[in-house]
Scaffold this motif. Sequence first.
Motif: not given
Lengths: 113, 912
Positions: B280-293
């Motif tokens: 799990w990573v913090p939700f604030m890292m979403a842009s890093q985890v899902m660059p396609e969104v």
Amino acid sequence: MNEKTDVWQGTMALMVLKTLEALGPQHGYGIARRIEQTSENVLALNYGTVYPALVKLEQEGYIAAEWGVSDNNRKAKFYKLTRAGRKQLAKETQKWETTTAILARFFVPPQES
Amino acid sequence: MEMRQLRGWLVRLFGLFSRKQREREFAEELESHLAFHIEDNLRAGMSPEEARRRALIKLGGVTLTQELHREQRGLPMLETLFQDLRFGLRMLRKHPSSTLIAILTLAVGIGASSALFSLFDALMWRTLSAPQPEQLVLFRRAESSNRTIYDVSYPIFERLREQPQVFTEVAANWLIERSEPAANPGADSGQVRVGMASGNYFATLGVEAVSGRTFTPDDNRVPGGHPVAVISHGYWQSRFALAPDIVGRTLTLTGTTYTIIGVTPRGFTGEWVGRPADLWVPFMMASQVMPEVPGGSAKFPALVIARLKPDVSQAQAQAASQLIYQQSLLAEAGSNLTAEQRQFIAQRRIELESAASGYSAQRQALTQPLAILAGMVGLVLLAVCANVANLLLARAATREREMAVRQALGAGRVRIARQLLTESLLLALAGGAAGLLFAVWGTNLLSAMLMAGPLSTGIEDNSLVLYLRLDGRVIACAALMCLFICLVVGLAPAFRSSQVALTAALKERSTGNAGRGRGRFSLGKLLVITQVALSLVLLVGAGLFLRTLRNLQSQETGFERNQLLMVWAAPVRTGRTVPALADFAQSVQQRLATLPGVQSVSVSTGGLLDGNVRGGQSETLQMQGQTPKPGLAISSLGVSPGFFATVGTPLLAGRDFTAQDGETAPQVAILSETMARFFFGNENPIGKRFNAMGGTGFPLEIVGVAKDAKLGTPRDSRGAWYFPYRQNARFLRLNWCIALRTSGEPTTLTASVNQALRELDPSLPVLRFTTLEEQLNRVLAQERLLAALAGFFGVLAALLACLGLYGVIAYTVARRTHEIGLRLALGATPMNVLWRVLRESLWLALGGIALGIPAALAATRLISARLYGVSPNDPLTLVAAMLLMLGVAVASALVPARRAANVDPMVALRHE
């Protein structure tokens, strides 16, 4: 109506213990006979019914059994009270007395006030 | 007091072991008792005979006394049980073949049920490994179109979180498959499931770290500012070999390096059933985890899970949440709303459901096949019961004399019934033990088949990773089943044996009496008829599933099957964004086209039997000059130039896309035949315009019509339209299907294709290489599973029916040897006798068929949704199943019939 009553299990155990306290070590026949005599032949006792009661008391450790020789030189299994048996007898006796005392009050004829 | 009683029971229990010695001792004691009494009686003046008689009477009988003594000394119940068990074992050993058959059939029945139970348990029933899971709830959105969506956006989550009246905590999490290129360049083996969790996620679930710490709200404040990760125990084990210094180590994910701060307890894999999270990573890292969104956290999907306050009901919490939801929707929409928009918002609802057993996207999809599976297993279990009951019944029939003797010697009915029940209990236990072995195998098979789901092109992976295990509950389930079977199966013969007509059974010295044979065995015949009926139902089901599978496999796919290699890849995980993805697609196409043996290459956003069945509704497409027209599901696919030629889908009209159809060129589309006919009938659609993406005007021009192709599954009947991927490049974020038309055997090219792709970008996750045939098999995994299991169970039930028929017929023949001998002596031919026996078996089978056909017709109606190209009342399947059962009847009766025909009249007549 049959005057002689059947003996029921719980009291049989108490009678056996009381008998052993009175007579000291005794064999099955002696115990059965003594119970019948003490009840002045009111109890229609099948002597065989003593034995399951003896086994139960022995299993619970209230009496102990040992083979020995009787006065007239006959081999027999003698039962005697253990220490636990004496305690149990005292307890049961007291319980019995309390019960009968309570019941007795119910059978006293009502007194007029 | 209790202690003393306990002591008594213990002495009695140990008394079981020294029975003989104590028996002897008591005999001696009684002897001495009588001696005392006789002596006393003699002394009282009785004669010796009288003395002895009186003593015995007073005692109450030696045997009775011994019996009373025995009962008090030992544990009579237990002793009888041991006796029954010993005797039962001996009886089972005496008939090894029928015992073995009974145990094996029980094993299959119990094993199949236990395997199924463990599947249900894993998918539907098992609660999350979190404290008080019953307080956990999930949010779902219900839209006006009856669709239920579990993805609640992150902004809505933030509003829900600010309402602490009904929830103790509200957390968000979204799970996604990523690969870890740093660990395993190129290959897909480095794939991990990453949960993007809000800071209070672990606190909400009540999960604490076994090592290090979990997230706190402070780990989730700044977008992109918290490169920390919590890993699961399983991932710690598989990836880091349980390294003790795990806290503080790092791992790299789509270009960002995360520091590991903690490990969750063993067994905790998140709330997604079938998709265990690795980290799990913090939700604030979403842009890093899902660059396609694109577009920051506002657009990120989120599964929202909350813990109810102890005294708040789910309905109360739902009402409160609905209010918040409406408010936030209105706030989002702004102030100038039309009445229409207001109404649309008012229709949107948010609902709660229990999250005690987690969340699974597949649960709903799998409910139907699982129900069918459960139905099949139930039928098999019934067939197994009937078979074992029949075996026991046949055995009881041969023991009539034994039972009569026992009754004559004073055994009570209950006592005899108990003996027989003990025997069936033994059988059931042995069957249950063997069944658990079978269940282990069946469970592994089921989980392997479940995992081989089709590959989706969507962001989510569709495959299912379930931890099927044989835990205490499965074993308890098997044990209960054993008990049930034992009762059902054991009661019938027990009941019958306990009412044997004593004198008749004793007088009957052999099995020669023909007249009694008929009525006696009617229960056995009934069981056999039931077995035939059950087998028929299962066989019809198997036939229908097999025909469905065959129809689907031979279904025209619209692709040229041979010499086509497909490479599935997830280029979005390389971190490329939209324009770069389009360029990458082009370089992949160009590079692979230069490989020897490759004739042409195309790239598409999935689409070749990718298993995806989602599609938009036709009324959302706006054709120029037409009113919206509902009634057809429509999918769309971005393709490269040369796609149709490569995959072998002929163009029926117009032109293919070319390199000129780029980002800035006029937008063009190619329609599938079905879609073209749906909108334009027999009119020529070329040159017509439509709007598919919202906005104004009709930007898309139809330039061609292609033959229908099965983009999702062979059942696919959707319409489809294709666009050049450059003109809508955001779809390139989906998984790609790179198709290669080869000049030789396609699979020989996998190595060189893999090599070429690695040279282009070593971080490109290649998911799998398939041919069209393999892809078909993957997409049809569920159909194959159902067909295979139905076939297996059908054949099994037919075999059991065969055994049952054989048993009944052989028994009848044995009973009627005398009668048959008489017939033969009086001039019947062996053929006559043979036919008489066969006829009996055929009558039984016909009885079963008469019972089975209506049952099968009722059952097939329930599975009609799973069938394809075959009616649930398919006469061919019904007739085939009937013929098969008649064949079974003949086959099973053949051996006893030949035995009957070969009876020597002289021997049979002399035979008593």
